[in-house]
Each structure stands twice: as structure tokens, then as C-alpha cells.
Design a protein around this motif. Structure first.
Motif, mmCIF file in Angstrom:
data_model
loop_
_atom_site.group_PDB
_atom_site.id
_atom_site.type_symbol
_atom_site.label_atom_id
_atom_site.label_comp_id
_atom_site.label_asym_id
_atom_site.label_seq_id
_atom_site.Cartn_x
_atom_site.Cartn_y
_atom_site.Cartn_z
ATOM 1 N N UNK A 1 0.825 -1.199 0.000
ATOM 2 C CA UNK A 1 0.000 0.000 0.000
ATOM 3 C C UNK A 1 0.864 1.256 0.000
ATOM 4 N N UNK A 2 1.951 1.240 0.764
ATOM 5 C CA UNK A 2 2.790 2.421 0.878
ATOM 6 C C UNK A 2 3.476 2.742 -0.444
ATOM 7 N N UNK A 3 3.905 1.722 -1.183
ATOM 8 C CA UNK A 3 4.550 1.947 -2.484
ATOM 9 C C UNK A 3 3.602 2.658 -3.440
ATOM 10 N N UNK A 4 2.386 2.124 -3.567
ATOM 11 C CA UNK A 4 1.393 2.762 -4.427
ATOM 12 C C UNK A 4 1.103 4.185 -3.965
ATOM 13 N N UNK B 1 10.922 -6.237 -0.001
ATOM 14 C CA UNK B 1 11.558 -5.648 -1.176
ATOM 15 C C UNK B 1 10.861 -4.345 -1.551
ATOM 16 N N UNK B 2 9.527 -4.344 -1.491
ATOM 17 C CA UNK B 2 8.790 -3.101 -1.720
ATOM 18 C C UNK B 2 9.128 -2.067 -0.643
ATOM 19 N N UNK B 3 9.364 -2.539 0.588
ATOM 20 C CA UNK B 3 9.768 -1.636 1.662
ATOM 21 C C UNK B 3 11.095 -0.959 1.356
ATOM 22 N N UNK B 4 11.999 -1.711 0.712
ATOM 23 C CA UNK B 4 13.280 -1.127 0.316
ATOM 24 C C UNK B 4 13.080 -0.020 -0.706
#
Length: 232
Positions: free
Chosen positions: A12-15, A120-123
Motif C-alpha cells: 500500500x505504501x509503495x502505491x 523488497x517493496x519496503x526497500x
């Protein structure tokens, strides 16, 4: 509706961060500069929910109506601070919040458990947060000295200059270096080349390590399944 957890929060944060960066550009292109207050408030709320909120079992933001209320409140607060000449305090608070959020994100990404797609998205999210942190630093320096950067308008309003510094920060972080904005003081030159160094080491070491760990875990899992199948 299912609750956001540490196993899916970075999706959600990436989007959200991508949409917020796009929204900042659209606001600068088509609307009054003060609309950037709304984009900043949306950023704060998004980070509170996706990075800080998942650690709270009671999760105060789970009710949908909280979102517009929180956005309006933070927008009005930033407007009040700017109008009593406390925009520096406001930006320093925002910088502290972004640094704290990057730290919390790093703890979730680096120091916990098995590497998965969410980490990985967190990175990626952490990389975006680094760009935003440097953009705030550049904005603060520009407000203190209008001669700190070449190619910037002589404006003392943070919401007029910050979108340009967001652009400049990510151009620097990725070492593109278009040259339309450039540092004009020793301190700003240091910040610029240091950001470029951090960006390159981040991509070369952290992201490569995360992806490598993900591939290694997948290979190990496949190897174990093959081993078990051979013994049946």
C-alpha cells in the motif's frame, strides 16, 4: 475490510508514495502552489498509517472517516505555522518525522525475519523516503539563503520551492544530473554529492542484498521440496 499488517503494509505504501509524488507534480502543474499543503498532509497521513499504524493493535486509522479529517487538520496546522513565520519549525518537524519514518521502515525491512516481496517493496519505499528527506534539507537551506542553488526562483514560500527540490533530489539520488538546478555553496555541494553516494551504495548493497536473499530463499525452498520428493 482486512487490516493492514507488517506483511502487506509496504504494498500500500509503495502505491501511495508514487501517487503522492505524481499528485505533487500535478498540483504544481495545474493548481495554486498552496495545494502542496494538501499533498504534504496526505503524505504524513499515509506514512502514519502504513509505517507507524501497523505496530498498533488498536490502529486508530482503521475508520475511513479519519483520513479526510486528519488531512484537513494537518493542512490547517501548516497554514497557521506559515502565517506566523514558523515555517522553519514546521519543516524541521516534518524532517524529523520523515527521518523517524525512514528509521522505522529500515527496521521492518532490514532487521526482521525472512525476506519476502513486501520487504523488497519496503526497500523501494525507503529509497523514496531518502529522496524526500534530502528534498526537505534542500528546501530549508534555500529558505535560509536564496543563493544556495542555481536555477531556483527567489521564493521564501516552501510550498512553491519544495516540488522543485523533490525533483532535484531524485535526479541527484539516481545520479542523473540534468544540471537545470545546481548547488552554489560548499555546504549544498556536499549535500548533493553525499546524496549521490548514498543513493549508489543503497542500490548496490541493500536492494541487491534483498533481492539476492529472496532468490536464495526461493532456491532453498525449491531444493528442499525436490529433496523431499526424492525420498518419497
Amino acid at each position: 475490510m482486512s487490516k493492514m499488517t507488517q506483511h502487506d503494509n509496504f504494498i500500500y505504501l509503495t502505491y501511495s508514495l508514487i501517487l503522492l509524488l505524481l499528485g505533487m507534480a500535478l498540483a504544481q502543474q495545474f493548481f495554486d502552489p498552496s495545494v502542496q499543503r494538501l499533498m504534504q498532509s496526505a503524505t504524513v497521513v499515509t506514512l502514519l498509517v502504513a509505517v507507524w499504524g501497523v505496530k498498533d493493535e488498536q490502529y486508530i486509522f482503521r475508520k475511513a472517516f479519519i483520513f479526510p479529517v486528519a488531512i484537513i487538520f494537518t493542512s490547517l496546522l501548516s497554514y497557521y505555522l506559515d502565517n506566523i513565520d514558523l515555517n522553519y519549525a514546521h519543516l524541521f518537524l516534518l524532517l524529523g518525522f520523515f527521518i523517524s519514518t525512514a528509521y522505522q521502515t529500515a527496521k521492518q525491512v532490514i532487521f526482521t525475519g525472512e525476506i519476502d516481496g513486501n520487504k523488497i517493496l519496503g526497500a523501494i519505499c525507503l529509497y523514496i523516503l531518502l529522496g524526500l528527506i534530502w528534498a526537505l534539507l534542500y528546501t530549508l537551506i534555500h529558505l535560509a539563503s536564496l543563493n544556495a542553488f542555481n536555477g531556483m526562483p527567489d521564493s521564501k514560500l516552501w510550498y512553491e520551492t519544495m516540488p522543485d527540490f523533490v525533483y532535484f533530489s531524485f535526479v541527484t539520488l539516481t545520479t542523473l544530473g540534468f544540471g537545470d538546478i545546481s548547488p552554489a555553496m560548499p555546504v549544498t555541494r556536499f549535500l548533493v554529492y553525499f546524496e549521490a553516494i548514498v543513493g549508489q551504495f543503497y542500490l548496490a548493497i541493500l536492494v541487491a542484498s534483498l533481492v539476492g536473499s529472496k532468490i536464495s530463499n526461493s532456491s532453498q525452498k525449491q531444493s528442499n521440496e525436490t529433496h523431499e520428493a526424492n525420498h518419497e
